[in-house]
Write a protein that holds these residues in place. Structure first.
Motif, mmCIF file in Angstrom:
data_model
loop_
_atom_site.group_PDB
_atom_site.id
_atom_site.type_symbol
_atom_site.label_atom_id
_atom_site.label_comp_id
_atom_site.label_asym_id
_atom_site.label_seq_id
_atom_site.Cartn_x
_atom_site.Cartn_y
_atom_site.Cartn_z
ATOM 1 N N ARG A 1 -4.381 -9.574 17.774
ATOM 2 C CA ARG A 1 -4.742 -8.334 17.073
ATOM 3 C C ARG A 1 -6.252 -8.362 16.961
ATOM 4 O O ARG A 1 -6.806 -9.276 16.344
ATOM 5 C CB ARG A 1 -4.080 -8.248 15.693
ATOM 6 N N THR B 1 -6.749 -6.049 9.114
ATOM 7 C CA THR B 1 -5.718 -6.530 8.199
ATOM 8 C C THR B 1 -4.667 -5.465 7.887
ATOM 9 O O THR B 1 -3.577 -5.798 7.433
ATOM 10 C CB THR B 1 -6.356 -7.031 6.893
ATOM 11 N N LEU C 1 -2.280 -6.201 10.892
ATOM 12 C CA LEU C 1 -1.999 -7.602 11.177
ATOM 13 C C LEU C 1 -0.657 -8.000 10.581
ATOM 14 O O LEU C 1 -0.351 -7.667 9.434
ATOM 15 C CB LEU C 1 -3.116 -8.469 10.607
ATOM 16 N N ARG C 2 0.146 -8.736 11.355
ATOM 17 C CA ARG C 2 1.463 -9.160 10.900
ATOM 18 C C ARG C 2 1.577 -10.677 10.988
ATOM 19 O O ARG C 2 0.820 -11.339 11.702
ATOM 20 C CB ARG C 2 2.568 -8.512 11.760
ATOM 21 N N ASP D 1 0.821 -13.159 14.141
ATOM 22 C CA ASP D 1 -0.211 -12.669 15.049
ATOM 23 C C ASP D 1 -1.410 -13.619 15.047
ATOM 24 O O ASP D 1 -1.600 -14.405 14.106
ATOM 25 C CB ASP D 1 -0.699 -11.282 14.627
ATOM 26 N N ILE D 2 -2.232 -13.526 16.068
ATOM 27 C CA ILE D 2 -3.509 -14.241 16.092
ATOM 28 C C ILE D 2 -4.614 -13.211 15.873
ATOM 29 O O ILE D 2 -4.801 -12.304 16.690
ATOM 30 C CB ILE D 2 -3.709 -14.987 17.424
ATOM 31 N N ALA D 3 -5.299 -13.326 14.748
ATOM 32 C CA ALA D 3 -6.350 -12.371 14.393
ATOM 33 C C ALA D 3 -7.620 -12.700 15.165
ATOM 34 O O ALA D 3 -8.088 -13.838 15.145
ATOM 35 C CB ALA D 3 -6.616 -12.419 12.893
ATOM 36 N N LEU E 1 -6.812 -11.581 4.968
ATOM 37 C CA LEU E 1 -6.236 -12.261 6.133
ATOM 38 C C LEU E 1 -5.095 -13.180 5.722
ATOM 39 O O LEU E 1 -4.027 -13.195 6.360
ATOM 40 C CB LEU E 1 -7.325 -13.063 6.852
ATOM 41 N N ARG F 1 -0.760 -13.434 6.692
ATOM 42 C CA ARG F 1 -0.159 -14.646 7.241
ATOM 43 C C ARG F 1 -0.227 -14.726 8.770
ATOM 44 O O ARG F 1 0.796 -14.875 9.447
ATOM 45 C CB ARG F 1 1.291 -14.777 6.773
ATOM 46 N N PRO F 2 -1.436 -14.636 9.368
ATOM 47 C CA PRO F 2 -1.543 -14.800 10.814
ATOM 48 C C PRO F 2 -1.331 -16.251 11.215
ATOM 49 O O PRO F 2 -1.474 -17.169 10.404
ATOM 50 C CB PRO F 2 -2.982 -14.355 11.105
ATOM 51 N N VAL G 1 -6.851 -17.613 13.237
ATOM 52 C CA VAL G 1 -7.960 -16.662 13.239
ATOM 53 C C VAL G 1 -8.989 -17.136 14.255
ATOM 54 O O VAL G 1 -9.416 -18.295 14.231
ATOM 55 C CB VAL G 1 -8.609 -16.549 11.845
ATOM 56 N N ASP H 1 -4.993 -5.556 21.665
ATOM 57 C CA ASP H 1 -3.829 -5.806 20.817
ATOM 58 C C ASP H 1 -2.596 -6.069 21.686
ATOM 59 O O ASP H 1 -2.321 -5.319 22.631
ATOM 60 C CB ASP H 1 -3.560 -4.601 19.910
#
Length: 393
Positions: A23, A32, A35-36, A39-41, A56, A60-61, A64, A103
């Motif tokens: 993401r 954010t 973001l779920r 996922d990798i932020a 963040l 719960r990514p 990061v 994404d």
């Protein structure tokens, strides 16, 4: 210079690393929102601040990836420490190439290497607790420079905004009646949820006028209330909040440019425009003070040097000087949830239990079925009492 993703193709290092969908957004507060968990932020956020780190963590990514340095050494920002304590891996200073991702791209982390399929899109460094503490220690040495910059910025702000700060010249009229009332200014900053929860008895008793600063309006809605006034540049407030019936004040640049104006007008709302330097929370306090608020209670606002630096140096002087102008009207409720937790006294709990039992007894006595139950209970009690007496005699 960033290289094209198609040109950086290598054979992945052996061994599976952490895998997840990307993401990507250069603005963390926008990221954010979508973001779920898992996922990798992928962000580009130099000097990651506490509020962004908290957002963040809440999403719960799996990890990061920061294209920039999470701790530049300018000041000791606590964002990376918050991520580390939450168990979220950080690949830091991975380079601008990671911002070319989209994404949904499937990523794999091998140590500090970021892979998209067979393409290595970036290499940074993994921030662990020791590395973060070392960088924080070095960054504390930079505070002296920031204090000097703060002093210079303050003098410049006074020169530009002395008429606004000293005489209130330029503050637009609003239709919301504030005179003689308590006002609660909510910023989606440090500990705002906990502080709003702790302030519920105050809100219930005094019914203050509720002012949401940008995303603070959504914080008010989430707490079960409705904002009366929304102030900000409208970049982080939801359409739901804007349509809640609150009066809207768009914070514009000093030259009159208001990027958030078009968005509000597209919703069929005619807002008030307030051109001013500084931050939107300062604009909200100046509005409340100029309109005759009896008391201004602030939640989630910025008060410490590190918080000013988190917000950005351009806003430091305005926040500092606005607080000086508002003076004794201002009560800062930030952190009140950590100072005080409401607890019911034991005697009050016992009284509530007795009242409940009495109400149950009266209800049972009023019906034939209830009377029969009471007779059965009385008979069982009599049997129990007789058995106890026999044991001791």
């Amino acid at each position: 210079m960033a290289m094209s993703l198609r040109r950086r193709t290598h054979t992945p290092a052996p061994g599976e690393g952490l895998i997840g969908p990307a993401r990507v957004d250069a603005r963390t507060k926008n990221l954010t929102k979508r973001l779920r968990a898992g996922d990798i932020a992928v962000i580009d956020h130099g000097d990651l601040d506490k509020v962004s780190a908290d957002a963040l963590v809440a999403a719960r990514p799996a990890a990061v990836i920061n294209a920039s340095a999470s701790i530049s050494g300018r000041y000791p920002n606590v964002g990376p420490q918050i991520l580390n304590e939450a168990g979220i891996p950080i690949v830091d200073a991975a380079g601008p190439g990671v911002m070319e991702l989209h994404d949904g791209d499937q990523l794999r982390l091998d140590g500090a290497d970021v892979w998209h399929g067979s393409t290595k899109v970036g290499t940074g460094r993994r921030l662990d607790a020791d590395e973060i503490q070392s960088q924080m220690h070095d960054a504390r040495a930079g505070l002296a420079v920031q204090i000097e910059a703060f002093a210079t910025n303050t003098m410049e702000f006074i020169r530009k905004e002395r008429e606004l700060l000293l005489d209130g010249i330029g503050i637009p009229p609003i239709r919301t009646r504030i005179e003689g009332r308590h006002t609660l200014v909510v910023v989606r900053g440090y500990h705002y949820r906990e502080d709003l929860q702790t302030l519920r008895p105050y809100i219930r008793e005094y019914r203050p006028l509720l002012i949401g600063v940008d995303g603070g309006a959504d914080a008010i809605l989430e707490a079960g209330y409705r904002p009366d006034l929304i102030v900000g540049d409208m970049d982080s407030v939801s359409d739901r909040a804007l349509r809640s019936g609150a009066e809207i004040v768009v914070h514009a640049y000093r030259d009159g440019r208001a990027p958030g104006l078009a968005r509000v007008e597209a919703l069929g709302i005619t807002p008030v425009v307030f051109p001013a330097a500084g931050t939107s929370e300062d604009v909200a306090m100046l509005l409340a003070d100029d309109a005759g608020a009896e008391l201004i209670v602030a939640v989630g606002t910025h008060v410490t040097l590190v918080e000013f630096l988190d917000k950005g140096r351009d806003g430091q002087a305005s926040t500092f000087l606005t607080r000086l102008r508002v003076g004794g009207k201002l009560v800062d409720a930030k952190g009140v949830s950590r100072l005080y937790q409401a607890r019911l006294p034991a005697r009050l709990l016992m009284l509530m239990l007795l009242v409940g039992l009495l109400a149950l007894f009266v209800a049972l006595s009023a019906t034939p079925a209830g009377q029969a139950w009471l007779q059965v209970i009385a008979a069982r009690w009599d049997d129990l009492w007789t058995a106890v007496v026999e044991i001791f005699t």
